[in-house]
Design an enzyme around this catalytic site. Structure first.
Site, PDB file in Angstrom:
ATOM      1  N   GLY A 103       0.813  -1.206   0.000  1.00  0.00           N
ATOM      2  CA  GLY A 103       0.000   0.000   0.000  1.00  0.00           C
ATOM      3  C   GLY A 103       0.852   1.264   0.000  1.00  0.00           C
ATOM      4  O   GLY A 103       2.070   1.217   0.183  1.00  0.00           O
ATOM      5  N   CYS A 104       0.199   2.399  -0.189  1.00  0.00           N
ATOM      6  CA  CYS A 104       0.945   3.663  -0.313  1.00  0.00           C
ATOM      7  C   CYS A 104       1.506   4.134   1.031  1.00  0.00           C
ATOM      8  O   CYS A 104       2.711   4.364   1.155  1.00  0.00           O
ATOM      9  CB  CYS A 104       0.058   4.730  -0.945  1.00  0.00           C
ATOM     10  SG  CYS A 104      -1.527   4.978  -0.130  1.00  0.00           S
ATOM     11  N   PHE A 105       0.651   4.265   2.044  1.00  0.00           N
ATOM     12  CA  PHE A 105       1.148   4.649   3.362  1.00  0.00           C
ATOM     13  C   PHE A 105       2.168   3.636   3.871  1.00  0.00           C
ATOM     14  O   PHE A 105       3.160   3.992   4.512  1.00  0.00           O
ATOM     15  CB  PHE A 105      -0.005   4.725   4.365  1.00  0.00           C
ATOM     16  CG  PHE A 105      -0.785   6.006   4.343  1.00  0.00           C
ATOM     17  CD1 PHE A 105      -0.155   7.232   4.524  1.00  0.00           C
ATOM     18  CD2 PHE A 105      -2.158   5.992   4.166  1.00  0.00           C
ATOM     19  CE1 PHE A 105      -0.883   8.424   4.533  1.00  0.00           C
ATOM     20  CE2 PHE A 105      -2.896   7.168   4.179  1.00  0.00           C
ATOM     21  CZ  PHE A 105      -2.262   8.389   4.345  1.00  0.00           C
TER      22      PHE A 105
END
Length: 344
Positions: free
Chosen positions: A147-149
């Protein structure tokens, strides 16, 4: 390699098309959208005009798409990729899922945080954070793109966890993201008058990227990890800045922290170390696959503060997916990705 993009009308899907257009070893053969079937992709994303003349297809005949493809990139909301994985399990096509369906080894963790049953729990999958899971990615049938975070946070903390320099149960991640991370579907909170000149936290203590970071910390340190993760929304389109805190173990001096980052990332092209005292910023990585990292030691509290900046749509999504594709194909990891960040 013949590749298809399922869910090509989301921001991550469109970013995949942008990157894959210049990839010398990839040919896009199918792009899909259930809500825009039959429409030219350039009618939805005019920046692709003249570059992609393709029309969006339905996924109804997913097996035909799988037979035509060496790789399928899935840019669909969680809960959809596992159905694709089951449908393609007996075909030689390989899958890179940009969603959450294949990120967790323990599907009960996925079910607890995403509140849907996992319908493909036995599928062989690996976690797709390229710099840390490279060997597993090489031969994987299904790659669960990070994921991005989580990409920003795990890369920030990984050297400290792997070298056992921090107590992994003291980790606090305070992260800020541009609004593209919320997807393209309109929502009141992302409406311009609501978002502009505003700054707010959301999903405090309940964000679904929390167990993903914990899984990686346990992998790296060999210790069970429970963290605090708080995301914030900022009025910009792209970028994530993660500020990560942890208590250093007794006797850990600043030089050991410096050495840990250099040891793990010193030869990584896409990770740029700003060193102790460095201040990464989102504008310096915008539009690129780079992750910039700097760290600070608070000797008064004996804590380390690590700052990490990425573009959420590139290193946090489509760029990392292409990096994983390169690893899985045996290409140079920089292929199609070694472009300069956009500035200003």
């Amino acid at each position: 390699m013949k590749v298809s993009v399922l869910g090509a009308t989301g921001y991550a899907g469109a970013e995949l098309l942008r990157i894959l257009y210049s990839h010398p070893e990839a040919e896009v053969v199918h792009i899909t959208s259930e809500s825009h079937t039959g429409e030219p992709i350039a009618s939805l994303y005019p920046h692709l005009r003249g570059l992609y003349d393709m029309k969006l297809e339905s996924m109804k005949d997913i097996e035909a798409i799988g037979r035509d493809s060496d790789f399928v990139f899935i840019g669909l909301p969680h809960g959809h990729a596992m159905a694709v994985g089951k449908a393609l399990k007996d075909l030689p096509v390989r899958i890179i899922d940009l969603g959450a369906d294949y990120r967790f080894r323990d599907t009960s963790v996925y079910e607890a945080w995403y509140h849907v049953p996992h319908t493909d729990p036995e599928a062989p999958r690996v976690y797709g954070l390229a710099e840390l899971y490279r060997e597993e990615i090489r031969d994987a049938k299904i790659i669960g793109n990070a994921g991005c975070f989580t990409t920003a946070s795990i890369l920030a903390l990984a050297p400290l966890a792997r070298q056992h320099l921090i107590d992994v149960n003291t980790i606090i991640v305070d992260a800020k993201s541009g609004v593209s991370g919320a997807g393209r579907s309109p929502k009141q909170a992302n409406h311009f008058p609501e978002l502009y000149d505003n700054f707010r936290a959301y999903n405090v203590a309940h964000h679904r990227h929390t167990p993903e970071i914990e899984q990686a910390m346990e992998d790296l340190s060999g210790e069970k990890s429970v963290i605090n993760f708080t995301p914030h929304l900022v009025p910009m389109s792209r970028g994530i800045l993660a500020t990560c805190y942890a208590t250093l173990k007794e006797g850990v001096e600043p030089e050991l922290v410096d050495a840990a980052y250099e040891k793990i990332y010193g030869k990584e092209f896409f990770i740029r170390l700003l060193g102790r005292g460095g201040y990464p910023s989102t504008k310096e990585v915008r539009g690129s696959n780079f992750c910039d990292i700097g760290w600070h030691i608070d000797e008064r509290t004996h804590r380390v503060i690590v700052l990490s900046a990425i573009d959420n749509l590139v290193k946090g999504a489509a760029g990392q997916a292409v990096q994983n594709f390169n690893i899985a194909c045996g290409f140079d990891e920089k292929t199609g990705l070694d472009f300069v960040p956009m500035y200003p």
